[in-house]
Design a protein around this motif. Structure first.
Motif, PDB file in Angstrom:
ATOM      1  N   LEU A  88       0.826  -1.200   0.000  1.00 59.13           N
ATOM      2  CA  LEU A  88       0.000   0.000   0.000  1.00 59.13           C
ATOM      3  C   LEU A  88       0.860   1.249   0.000  1.00 59.13           C
ATOM      4  O   LEU A  88       1.811   1.365   0.761  1.00 59.13           O
ATOM      5  N   THR A  89       0.509   2.184  -0.877  1.00 54.07           N
ATOM      6  CA  THR A  89       1.226   3.457  -0.969  1.00 54.07           C
ATOM      7  C   THR A  89       0.340   4.626  -0.565  1.00 54.07           C
ATOM      8  O   THR A  89       0.840   5.707  -0.279  1.00 54.07           O
ATOM      9  N   GLU A  90      -0.966   4.400  -0.561  1.00 54.59           N
ATOM     10  CA  GLU A  90      -1.923   5.449  -0.201  1.00 54.59           C
ATOM     11  C   GLU A  90      -3.161   4.763   0.362  1.00 54.59           C
ATOM     12  O   GLU A  90      -3.673   3.820  -0.237  1.00 54.59           O
ATOM     13  N   VAL A  91      -3.614   5.208   1.523  1.00 58.20           N
ATOM     14  CA  VAL A  91      -4.788   4.614   2.156  1.00 58.20           C
ATOM     15  C   VAL A  91      -5.813   5.713   2.403  1.00 58.20           C
ATOM     16  O   VAL A  91      -5.481   6.788   2.895  1.00 58.20           O
ATOM     17  N   ALA A  92      -7.059   5.410   2.059  1.00 57.14           N
ATOM     18  CA  ALA A  92      -8.131   6.398   2.199  1.00 57.14           C
ATOM     19  C   ALA A  92      -8.493   6.615   3.655  1.00 57.14           C
ATOM     20  O   ALA A  92      -8.403   5.709   4.473  1.00 57.14           O
ATOM     21  N   ASP A  93      -8.912   7.829   3.945  1.00 59.66           N
ATOM     22  CA  ASP A  93      -9.605   8.109   5.191  1.00 59.66           C
ATOM     23  C   ASP A  93     -10.991   7.524   4.949  1.00 59.66           C
ATOM     24  O   ASP A  93     -11.730   8.016   4.105  1.00 59.66           O
ATOM     25  N   LEU A  94     -11.333   6.453   5.623  1.00 57.23           N
ATOM     26  CA  LEU A  94     -12.557   5.746   5.314  1.00 57.23           C
ATOM     27  C   LEU A  94     -13.808   6.585   5.545  1.00 57.23           C
ATOM     28  O   LEU A  94     -14.888   6.233   5.110  1.00 57.23           O
ATOM     29  N   GLN A  95     -13.670   7.737   6.194  1.00 52.54           N
ATOM     30  CA  GLN A  95     -14.795   8.646   6.333  1.00 52.54           C
ATOM     31  C   GLN A  95     -14.993   9.471   5.059  1.00 52.54           C
ATOM     32  O   GLN A  95     -16.100   9.754   4.663  1.00 52.54           O
TER      33      GLN A  95
END
Length: 99
Positions: A88-95
């Protein structure tokens, strides 16, 4: 003197929310192909279908229709040699999701 807030262990969190131990399927998208229908109808074994991405482009991770992360494909080593994985290089703010 005030006490610092206690943080739950993974086991305690699991007891509070029984859904935390339910597996979820993540789809990894490496690209899309856009052949004409006449080309699609003539596809045979060993045909090459070009994608809209390059080998070094990021892949996208989805839960359902929601983009949750981006990453790079890599090959695992050791006991799992030859198996594909995603770093993973970028992870979303799940909100809010990924921008």
């Amino acid at each position: 003197m005030t006490d610092a807030p206690a943080t739950d262990t993974p086991q305690q969190a699991e007891l509070k929310n029984p859904f935390s131990s339910v597996p979820i399927e993540i789809t990894i998208s490496v690209g899309k192909a856009r052949p004409l229908i006449r080309e699609l109808l003539t596809l045979k074994r060993d045909a090459v279908l070009p994608l809209d991405k390059r080998v070094d482009d990021a892949v996208e991770l989805y839960v359902g229709e929601r983009l949750i992360a981006r990453g790079e494909l890599e090959e695992m080593e050791g006991d799992h040699a030859g198996q594909l994985a995603v770093r993973l290089t970028e992870v979303a703010d799940l909100q809010d999701g990924l921008g």
